[in-house]
Design a protein around this motif. Structure first.
Motif, PDB file in Angstrom:
ATOM      1  N   ALA A 149       0.856  -1.189   0.000  1.00  0.00           N
ATOM      2  CA  ALA A 149       0.000   0.000   0.000  1.00  0.00           C
ATOM      3  C   ALA A 149       0.888   1.233   0.000  1.00  0.00           C
ATOM      4  N   LYS A 150       0.345   2.316  -0.542  1.00  0.00           N
ATOM      5  CA  LYS A 150       1.136   3.535  -0.729  1.00  0.00           C
ATOM      6  C   LYS A 150       1.235   4.357   0.555  1.00  0.00           C
ATOM      7  N   LEU A 151       2.267   5.178   0.584  1.00  0.00           N
ATOM      8  CA  LEU A 151       2.489   6.078   1.712  1.00  0.00           C
ATOM      9  C   LEU A 151       1.372   7.126   1.794  1.00  0.00           C
ATOM     10  N   GLY A 199     -11.358   7.413   2.343  1.00  0.00           N
ATOM     11  CA  GLY A 199     -10.356   7.574   3.393  1.00  0.00           C
ATOM     12  C   GLY A 199      -9.168   8.427   2.998  1.00  0.00           C
ATOM     13  N   HIS A 200      -9.381   9.320   2.051  1.00  0.00           N
ATOM     14  CA  HIS A 200      -8.344  10.284   1.698  1.00  0.00           C
ATOM     15  C   HIS A 200      -8.852  11.675   2.036  1.00  0.00           C
ATOM     16  N   ASN A 250      -9.999   1.934   5.266  1.00  0.00           N
ATOM     17  CA  ASN A 250      -9.706   1.723   3.843  1.00  0.00           C
ATOM     18  C   ASN A 250      -8.297   1.180   3.621  1.00  0.00           C
ATOM     19  N   GLY A 251      -7.352   1.646   4.424  1.00  0.00           N
ATOM     20  CA  GLY A 251      -5.978   1.177   4.268  1.00  0.00           C
ATOM     21  C   GLY A 251      -5.832  -0.291   4.611  1.00  0.00           C
ATOM     22  N   VAL A 252      -6.456  -0.704   5.697  1.00  0.00           N
ATOM     23  CA  VAL A 252      -6.378  -2.107   6.096  1.00  0.00           C
ATOM     24  C   VAL A 252      -7.102  -2.986   5.072  1.00  0.00           C
ATOM     25  N   ALA A 253      -8.255  -2.498   4.581  1.00  0.00           N
ATOM     26  CA  ALA A 253      -8.994  -3.260   3.562  1.00  0.00           C
ATOM     27  C   ALA A 253      -8.121  -3.467   2.331  1.00  0.00           C
ATOM     28  N   GLU A 254      -7.399  -2.418   1.947  1.00  0.00           N
ATOM     29  CA  GLU A 254      -6.530  -2.528   0.772  1.00  0.00           C
ATOM     30  C   GLU A 254      -5.425  -3.562   1.002  1.00  0.00           C
ATOM     31  N   GLN A 255      -4.824  -3.515   2.178  1.00  0.00           N
ATOM     32  CA  GLN A 255      -3.746  -4.465   2.465  1.00  0.00           C
ATOM     33  C   GLN A 255      -4.244  -5.910   2.531  1.00  0.00           C
ATOM     34  N   LEU A 256      -5.461  -6.066   3.088  1.00  0.00           N
ATOM     35  CA  LEU A 256      -6.006  -7.420   3.232  1.00  0.00           C
ATOM     36  C   LEU A 256      -6.683  -7.892   1.949  1.00  0.00           C
ATOM     37  N   ARG A 314       1.145  -2.657  11.660  1.00  0.00           N
ATOM     38  CA  ARG A 314       0.704  -3.636  12.661  1.00  0.00           C
ATOM     39  C   ARG A 314      -0.751  -4.041  12.479  1.00  0.00           C
ATOM     40  N   THR A 315      -1.594  -3.120  12.009  1.00  0.00           N
ATOM     41  CA  THR A 315      -3.024  -3.376  12.024  1.00  0.00           C
ATOM     42  C   THR A 315      -3.408  -4.516  11.082  1.00  0.00           C
ATOM     43  N   ALA A 316      -2.918  -4.450   9.845  1.00  0.00           N
ATOM     44  CA  ALA A 316      -3.262  -5.527   8.898  1.00  0.00           C
ATOM     45  C   ALA A 316      -2.640  -6.847   9.350  1.00  0.00           C
TER      46      ALA A 316
END
Lengths: 338, 763
Positions: B84-86, B605-606, B222-228, B255-257
């Motif tokens: 995932a992007k910064l 989430g942006h 949204n970030g965790v969803a993207e990673q998962l 850590r979250t994902a």
């Protein structure tokens, strides 16, 4: 933190029995598998950090009935090892007759810690060296003999300039011990072979070749108390630190003077924050005895106290700072209205 | 120090007590790690003891033997997560380093294993027994280490758009009669919020619930969803309270994902509470910075040339920078300006935002240099600011929406008794203590972002407001309740507020001091929708509705003078006319000039923050003036700060009590930053040494005997409907320089490298 067993000792004999270990005589006290638990403010911390890994804790708080006294008896002071720092710091007669003791305790730690921590545990407090307290650093001669010293050429701003060795430069962090040293206190020790008493100045061991051994206390022995002869109303504890409270000393001085007609009859001087052990500055005391204090003499005494000091990259400032603290503490002691 | 809440002045709300005060002081407030889970497994992190290299092997035998251990996860048995992007490059993440993906180690304290056990104690015990063999490579620690690479920030970091310049700096500087050229340094700092980095994850079928302190629940979801690789609508983040964040909980940490994927694998909830020292490396920090500032002025004090070059440390993979030149080049009138921000890469974890990210290091440099210029000019430092005060920024000539900088200086100077200052350095003392007075400008961009809200009004006047805002100590509950109560004309006790839940309508990241302006503007808009529905029921004529919309509250007489002739709406009559039990409205608000994709981005989430120097044809900042008294002991060189005084102008103040608290905390932190806070890095191994609260010093009560906050009355109708200029990050911007300026006044010694420790003083 590793799992351990917990036992409450109902009386001194039971405590000594529980602490009796089969470890080799060369095992440092801090590595013994059974450890006494008093306030726990150092021990539990270090267990959480995995620095200390005892298998058994022997809770000696039930012994407080015998070992928590603060007695001013016949001009002498007796302090029980299980007296809390706050109890002694706030004791009116201690404050009046031994201000150096009251202030060394009051200026240490936080109220919460002072309410928990005991005098016996206080003098056994272990160094705050970051490399010692973080087991992810492989090099630490105190924690892992022979592994080296990460602090020597690492970040060593808080480290010692006096009493160091090629093995260890970790600072003794406490305050109360300097007061005891300055007052030439005796420490009382109990073991299965009975009680003994010794000069507190002999209690801590400079790191030398064996930084893992910090005191002369052996596994299976307990500190029961401290004794101080005479009264020392002309005594001060001066502590310099980065913030105003709840912080270890960059440099501190415990001074006790016996002044007669302006002449220093007897001088006791101990240094904290700058040495590997509670540090008696005997050379400085010799400079002071029989003299009247002025700026020049204070400076000479301070120079004598730090004559053997050796600074490193980040802590060299402690030599100049320590000297200023000594000189200032002496002037404060002289200026006291007794 | 007065502890009473300040009396509201013109354009200020009431200083009502915090909505969440009782819950917090009684311990009833439920933080993420407090949430009970059904039969959780406990996770404990194992982090790397080296900063660069790789894991050769693990010896897990002893760890696995600890009773209660369920599993130990390393890169060898970890499920693959998507990259995932910064955050600062348009993504979600605090870092693009993905731990447990391979044996590679990119920084000190990187997560290399996770122990899962039936209890926290067993997990910790086992973690301590994990043995790791590394292949170590020599790491680059910081600026002066071998192996750094440097390049301009522009072009490599999406959020950094320009190196502002105007006129001809070289010519202007050459022609200036009075010049200052100096270099400044700020240290590595860590946020150290009281609440640790905790994450609990629980799956229910394909639905994931995350309990984690976050400044941005929509970003985290949204970030965790993207990673998962799961649908973001199936991820919910809950955190009713955040126990301090200061920027550290704004972006998604790896850590979250990881915890979420382990919970899925175990098919039971997993709970992690990382330790204090792990917090130094598994999240972000304020990187160390270096600055060169050149100021040229005429004898009259007018700036002719200003140059500000900044260098910032970042990690190898990520081009993070705070880039504060966008502010320092615009603060004062000056015809010839140049600037450049460069990123210097080292083997470190990726830094991130920390309270007042760009302004804290960059204004330290500029406001120190301004003080040096005042000395060169033999001029009062306040007068130097007055001479160079401006209503338009010099780079593009845009007008400030409002700017009360000099009014702040005048108010603060009066309260501080600046007139008693003898300007000669080392001229003031009290016994053993040298006394110094110093001051500095503080400012922070006024920012807003799109937000949505749902508001429900009952016939009996009770109100429920739902918005996925964040209570990070900023007073979010309180000001949102106030916005709704004022707009709907109901008592504050009637309003309940739900925030900190990504199932609620989206709010932006609680960062960049945009929270109050954004959430309150959205809540006010939706309250207006509620009022319109009611008004339509009883006043069907269009003209009346429009007039009433502007002036009529619900259930009370109008508040504005213009509205005195209008009738208050009878709420119960309106409900009866509508024939409904509740009126509920959902609405979206975006700031003026927000990009077209703002709402779409908001749900994804942006946060599209608008404001500061990028606010259409205007520029929006909040200002203040900060004054410090330092005392330095001649004998011991101890440095103490007996007094801090700040005056601030921030448009409409929703609540003087919570505003004052924010600004007071900022002043204290600024002093802390100047004198105490620094994360020490061992240059040999690029590791943080003082990674705990005993060695990383922050002030205690005894260090701050007196802090005075003065709120100025200011009205700004251009920034947003709430008229609010965010102030959460305003308080600690100018303090670093003010402290050093005071130290110069006390001692005659200029300290250009923070923090100021007593060994730096040569008195």
């Amino acid at each position: 933190m590793r799992s351990f067993s917990y036992q409450r000792a109902s009386d001194p004999q039971a405590a000594l029995q529980a602490l009796a270990v089969t470890a080799a005589a060369t095992t440092p006290l801090t590595e013994a598998s059974s450890q006494p638990l008093a306030g726990g403010t150092t021990l539990i911390d270090l267990m959480k950090l995995d620095v200390m890994r005892p298998e058994r804790l022997v809770d000696i708080n039930p012994l407080a009935g015998n070992w928590a006294q603060v007695d001013l008896d016949g001009g002498n002071l007796k302090l029980g090892a299980l007296a809390h720092m706050s109890q002694v710091a706030g004791h009116a007669e201690v404050r009046q007759n031994y201000p150096v003791i009251a202030d060394s305790l009051k200026l240490a730690a936080s109220p919460q810690l002072r309410n928990m921590a005991t005098l016996g545990g206080n003098v056994l407090q272990r160094t705050r060296c970051s490399y010692f307290r973080d087991v992810s650093y492989a090099e630490c001669n105190k924690r892992n003999p022979g592994s080296g010293c990460a602090a020597m050429d690492g970040f060593n701003r808080m480290h010692a300039v006096l009493g160091t060795s090629h093995q260890c430069i970790a600072t003794y962090p406490g305050d109360f011990a300097q007061a005891l040293i300055a007052l030439d206190a005796a420490i009382e020790i109990t073991s299965k072979s009975g009680p003994r008493s010794m000069s507190f100045a002999e209690f801590h061991r400079a790191p030398g070749d064996t930084p893992a051994i910090e005191t002369v206390l052996a596994p299976g022995e307990l500190i029961s108390g401290f004794a101080i002869d005479g009264r020392w109303p002309r005594s001060v504890y001066l502590k310099v630190r980065d913030r105003q409270s709840y912080e270890f000393a960059l440099a501190s001085a415990a001074v006790a003077l016996d002044l007669q007609n302006g002449v220093i009859n007897d001088a006791r001087l101990a240094l904290g924050g700058v040495a590997t052990v509670p540090w008696r500055a005997r050379e400085a005391e010799a400079v002071l005895k029989g003299q009247k204090l002025d700026d020049a003499l204070a400076e000479r005494a301070a120079d004598a106290a730090f004559a053997d000091a050796r600074g490193r990259q980040h802590n060299a400032f402690k030599i100049a700072l320590g000297k200023r603290v000594v000189a200032h503490a002496l002037k404060k002691a002289i200026a006291m209205e007794i | 120090m007065s502890t009473a809440a300040p009396e509201p002045k013109a354009n200020m709300g009431q200083p009502i007590p915090r909505y969440d005060a009782v819950a917090k002081v009684t311990g009833r407030a439920e933080y993420a790690a407090d949430v009970p889970l059904a039969n959780p497994a406990y996770a404990y992190l194992v982090t790397s003891a080296i900063a660069k290299g790789r894991v050769d092997s693990f010896d897990l035998d002893e760890a696995r033997r600890v009773r209660g251990v369920i599993d130990i996860i390393t890169h060898e048995n970890m499920v693959k997560l998507k990259d995932a992007k910064l955050f600062s490059n348009g993504g979600y993440m605090s870092t693009t380093v993905q731990p447990l993906k391979s044996a590679d180690i990119a920084h000190d304290g990187q997560i290399i294993a996770v122990v899962l056990a039936e209890s926290f104690e067993a997990a910790r015990d086992a973690a301590h027994r994990v043995k790791v063999s590394y292949s170590t490579m020599p790491p680059t620690a910081s600026f002066d280490s071998q192996g750094t690479t440097a390049a301009g920030a522009k072009g490599q970091l999406a959020q950094f758009k320009e190196d502002p310049e105007v006129g001809d700096f070289a010519k202007g500087f050459d022609s200036a009669e009075v010049k200052v050229s100096a270099e400044y340094e700020t240290p590595t700092q860590h946020h150290n919020p009281m609440e640790l980095f905790a994450t609990s994850c629980a799956w229910n079928g394909d639905q994931l619930t995350i309990y984690e302190p976050s400044q941005y629940v929509y970003g985290l979801k949204n970030g965790v969803a993207e990673q998962l690789g799961v649908d973001a609508d199936k991820v919910r983040v809950i955190n009713a309270y955040v126990g301090g964040a200061f920027g550290s909980k704004g972006s998604v940490t790896p850590r979250t994902a990881i915890i979420a994927s382990l919970a899925r694998r175990l098919n039971r909830p997993v709970k992690l509470v990382a330790t204090r020292d792990q917090g130094f490396t598994i999240a972000t920090y304020r990187a160390e910075t270096r600055h060169q500032v050149k100021l040229g002025a005429g004898r009259d004090g007018k700036l002719l040339a200003l140059r500000h070059d900044g260098h910032e440390i970042s990690s190898r993979p990520d081009p993070y920078a705070v880039g504060g030149t966008k502010t320092t080049t615009r603060l004062y009138a000056c015809p010839n300006v140049a600037s450049m921000v460069s990123i210097v890469r080292a083997d470190r974890n990726t830094p991130g935002f920390m309270r007042s990210p760009p302004e804290v290091p960059y204004l330290f440099a500029l406001e120190s240099a301004m003080d040096e210029l005042a000395i060169e000019l033999n001029m009062d430092p306040i007068e130097l600011r007055r001479i160079n005060d401006t209503t338009t920024e010099p780079i593009k000539g845009k007008p400030y929406t409002s700017r009360s900088l000099m009014a702040c200086f005048d108010e603060a100077a009066k309260a501080f008794d600046w007139s008693k200052r003898n300007p000669t350095p080392r001229s003031m003392s009290d016994g053993d203590w040298l006394i110094g007075y110093g001051c500095a400008t503080t400012c922070y961009p006024t920012q807003m972002a799109p937000a949505a809200a749902r508001v429900r009004l009952q016939r009996d006047g009770r109100v429920r407001v739902q918005i996925a805002g964040h209570e990070i100590g900023n007073g979010a509950y309180t000001v949102i309740a106030q916005a709704a109560a004022e707009r709907l004309g109901v008592p504050i006790e009637n309003v309940s507020v739900m925030i900190g839940d990504s199932d609620l309508p989206p709010a932006p990241v609680a960062g960049g001091s945009n929270s109050t302006a954004s959430t309150c503007s959205a809540v006010m808009k939706v309250c207006d929708q509620v009022r319109q529905r009611l008004l339509k029921a009883v006043m069907p004529e269009e003209g009346v509705i429009n007039r009433a919309k502007e002036t009529v509250g619900v259930g009370r007489t109008p508040v504005t003078d213009a509205a005195h002739g209008d009738q208050a709406l009878d709420r119960e009559k309106a409900f009866d006319a509508l024939g409904v039990g509740v009126v509920e409205e959902y609405g979206e608000w975006k700031p003026e000039g927000a990009p077209l994709d703002s709402f779409h981005a908001m749900y994804a989430g942006h946060a599209r923050l608008i404001g500061g120097p990028e606010f259409g044809d205007k520029i929006a900042y909040a200002f203040g003036a900060e004054f410090v008294e330092v005392r330095i002991n001649r004998n011991t060189r101890e440095i103490r700060v007996p007094r801090l005084v700040g005056a601030f102008a921030c448009g409409h103040i929703m609540n003087p009590r919570t505003a004052r608290s924010q600004l007071m905390g900022g002043l204290i932190w600024g002093m802390s930053s100047a004198l105490l806070e620094a994360t020490e890095i061992d240059p040999r191994n690029a590791r943080y040494v003082n990674d705990n609260l005993a060695d990383y010093l922050v002030p205690v009560n005894a260090d701050v005997p007196s802090v005075e906050v003065i709120l100025l009355s200011e009205q700004d109708d251009q920034v947003n409907p709430a008229g609010v200029k965010g102030l959460g990050e305003l308080g600690n911007v100018g303090t670093n320089a003010a402290v050093c300026n005071a130290i110069f006044h006390a001692t005659g010694q200029r300290i250009r490298k923070l923090p100021v420790r007593l060994e730096k003083l040569e008195i």
